[in-house]
Design a protein around this motif. Structure first.
Motif, short mmCIF file in Angstrom:
data_model
loop_
_atom_site.label_atom_id
_atom_site.label_comp_id
_atom_site.label_asym_id
_atom_site.label_seq_id
_atom_site.Cartn_x
_atom_site.Cartn_y
_atom_site.Cartn_z
N GLN A 66 10.51 14.23 -28.28
CA GLN A 66 9.59 14.21 -29.26
C GLN A 66 10.08 14.99 -30.56
O GLN A 66 10.00 14.60 -31.54
CB GLN A 66 8.06 14.09 -28.92
CG GLN A 66 7.14 13.94 -30.01
CD GLN A 66 7.11 12.23 -30.27
OE1 GLN A 66 6.81 11.55 -29.28
NE2 GLN A 66 7.38 12.02 -31.44
N ASN A 67 10.42 16.05 -29.90
CA ASN A 67 10.49 17.45 -31.01
C ASN A 67 11.77 17.03 -31.71
O ASN A 67 11.75 16.95 -33.11
CB ASN A 67 10.99 18.50 -30.19
CG ASN A 67 10.71 19.51 -31.33
OD1 ASN A 67 10.62 19.76 -32.23
ND2 ASN A 67 11.65 20.67 -30.59
N ARG A 68 12.88 16.53 -31.17
CA ARG A 68 14.16 16.06 -32.01
C ARG A 68 14.04 14.97 -32.88
O ARG A 68 14.26 14.84 -34.00
CB ARG A 68 15.17 15.77 -31.21
CG ARG A 68 16.54 15.66 -31.77
CD ARG A 68 17.79 15.25 -30.94
NE ARG A 68 18.02 16.52 -30.16
CZ ARG A 68 18.91 17.33 -30.59
NH1 ARG A 68 19.39 17.53 -31.80
NH2 ARG A 68 19.29 18.33 -29.57
N ALA A 69 13.33 13.84 -32.18
CA ALA A 69 12.75 12.75 -33.09
C ALA A 69 12.12 13.09 -34.39
O ALA A 69 12.38 12.53 -35.46
CB ALA A 69 12.29 11.72 -32.18
N ASP A 70 10.92 13.88 -34.13
CA ASP A 70 9.97 14.27 -35.21
C ASP A 70 10.82 15.15 -36.23
O ASP A 70 10.81 14.73 -37.66
CB ASP A 70 8.88 15.02 -34.86
CG ASP A 70 8.13 14.22 -34.20
OD1 ASP A 70 7.83 12.93 -34.19
OD2 ASP A 70 7.02 14.86 -33.36
#
Length: 444
Positions: free
Chosen positions: A362-366
């Motif tokens: 989620q962190n990289r996607a955001d």
């Protein structure tokens, strides 16, 4: 004499509790009539505070007196002197309150500038203005702000009345809709932090259909007001948030579940807005972008536009010999349904993330999605071109760091050591004796 409030702490937090727009007419009254009384610094403080309103501020959003000092380019003492002058002429009210996180908080309420006629009707204000500017300037100001109406006392009034122009039969008058009465004082509450009005009787009426009593609503009145003001919910919006939290057979409000439901519904409204923006942007001409795509990019465009996000993720993971985890499914769900990305943009975010890592997080996607949107990347073609440029830039940077000059050492396996020496054993013995004597002479 009453001791006026003063704080010598630059970190003293404050915020303005109401929103106030200063019109051009009020600005004229402020500078011409109030400024001679309070001074230009107080007027500057009033206008600065008028732009400091923040609805329902969080602890991190509170301003400090140090920031006010910086904006006004003066110390705390002149600021409080100007503040007291604004209080004295009725332009400001100040309150002290306690915050569980910040401690003592200064709350400022700005009052509207009086109309010119109301200003001159105030005995104290007009008397002080007369003392400050003198008789001549006072008369000039009063004349300047007087109602500009030419005398018509000798003219005949020939204006038409309503019934001279329009006609209504007695039946039409009898069947005319009743005037809508404004809500009573008790029908709405004014949130002290946000000026957000809530129609409580209507809310009670809506929730009564689901067996929620008025007493239950009143018991959680402050929490309800906080949630509705924070998300700017209407009564109908709030009822839609409450419904999933209700338990059959119970007539109670679970405020913890309601807060969670509001937290889920809040981003969803923003997601729909962002999705409309992206859908609209995708219909715009992008010829300059398309010219930068090659055949591999065209195939990728077809895939991201044809496959739904779960299928696209599964295809990529299978091509890499991996499998899709439950957390990865949750990430694409959040991207598409909470963040508001279109399915095609979601697929591109997934592809970009998995180019860097084996797992979709989620962190990289955001981080990638935010970077695209902040750089105006709203179409799949533009996202592909932007990603290619970013990768090329990173590759050139890596090559510059890698192209360092390395000093060549001696390969002793290829070059054998030479044992030929021009110094005889006797000469070597003399050198060693000289070294030994030098060491002995220097010892203490």
């Amino acid at each position: 004499m009453v001791d006026l409030f003063y704080s010598d702490d630059p970190k003293q937090p404050f915020y303005v509790i109401n929103q106030l727009d200063v019109t051009s007419k009020q600005m004229q009254v402020l500078t011409k009539l109030y400024q001679p009384l309070v001074g230009n610094q107080a007027v500057a403080l009033y206008l600065t505070l008028a732009n400091e309103y923040s609805s329902l501020p969080l602890a991190s959003d509170y301003r400090t007196l140090l920031q006010l000092e910086t904006e006004l380019d003066c110390g705390l003492k002149p600021i409080f002197t100007a503040l007291h002058k604004l209080e004295a002429v009725g332009l400001c009210k100040n309150y002290l309150d306690q915050n569980v996180v910040l401690g003592q908080v200064l709350k400022l309420q700005l009052l509207p500038v009086l109309a010119a006629e109301d200003f001159f009707d105030e005995f104290l204000l007009r008397s002080l203005l007369l003392e400050k500017v003198g008789v001549v300037a006072f008369k000039r100001l009063r004349k300047q702000f007087a109602a500009q109406l030419l005398t018509v006392q000798d003219a005949k009034d020939v204006s038409a009345s309503f019934f001279d122009v329009f006609s209504l039969t007695p039946e039409q008058l009898a069947n005319a809709p009743l005037e809508k009465q404004p809500a009573g004082r008790n029908s709405s509450v004014l949130n002290s932090q946000s000026d957000f009005q809530i129609d409580w009787p209507y809310l009670q009426e809506r929730l009564q259909a689901y067996h929620i009593s008025a007493d239950e609503i009143n018991a959680h009145r402050q929490q309800i007001a906080t949630i509705m003001a924070f998300y700017r919910y209407s009564v109908d919006d709030f009822v839609q948030v409450v419904l999933p939290t209700l338990v059959p057979g119970k007539d109670e409000l679970d405020m913890k579940l309601i807060e969670q439901s509001a937290n889920q519904a809040g981003p969803a409204k923003q997601a729909n807005h962002l999705r409309r923006q992206l859908t609209s942007a995708s219909r715009q001409s992008a010829e300059a972008v398309v010219r930068q795509l090659d055949q591999a990019d065209d195939r990728l465009l077809q895939e991201v536009n044809q496959l739904p996000a779960p299928a696209f993720l599964e295809k990529i993971k299978q091509s890499k010999g991996g499998y899709v985890t439950a957390q990865e499914r949750r990430v694409i769900f959040n991207l598409q349904n909470r963040s508001g990305l279109t399915p095609a943009m979601t697929n591109l975010v997934v592809k970009t993330c998995l180019d860097y890592d084996a797992i979709l997080t989620q962190n990289r996607a955001d981080r990638i999605a935010n970077d695209w949107l902040q750089h105006g990347i709203t179409t799949t073609a533009a996202a592909i071109v932007y990603t290619k440029k970013f990768k090329n830039k990173q590759q050139r940077h890596y090559q510059r760091r890698s192209n360092k000059r390395v000093e060549q050492g001696t390969d002793w396996q290829a070059k054998q050591a030479s044992h030929n020496s021009k110094i005889t054993p006797a000469q070597l013995q003399e050198l060693l004796k000289g070294k030994q004597r030098g060491a002995d002479d220097g010892a203490h």
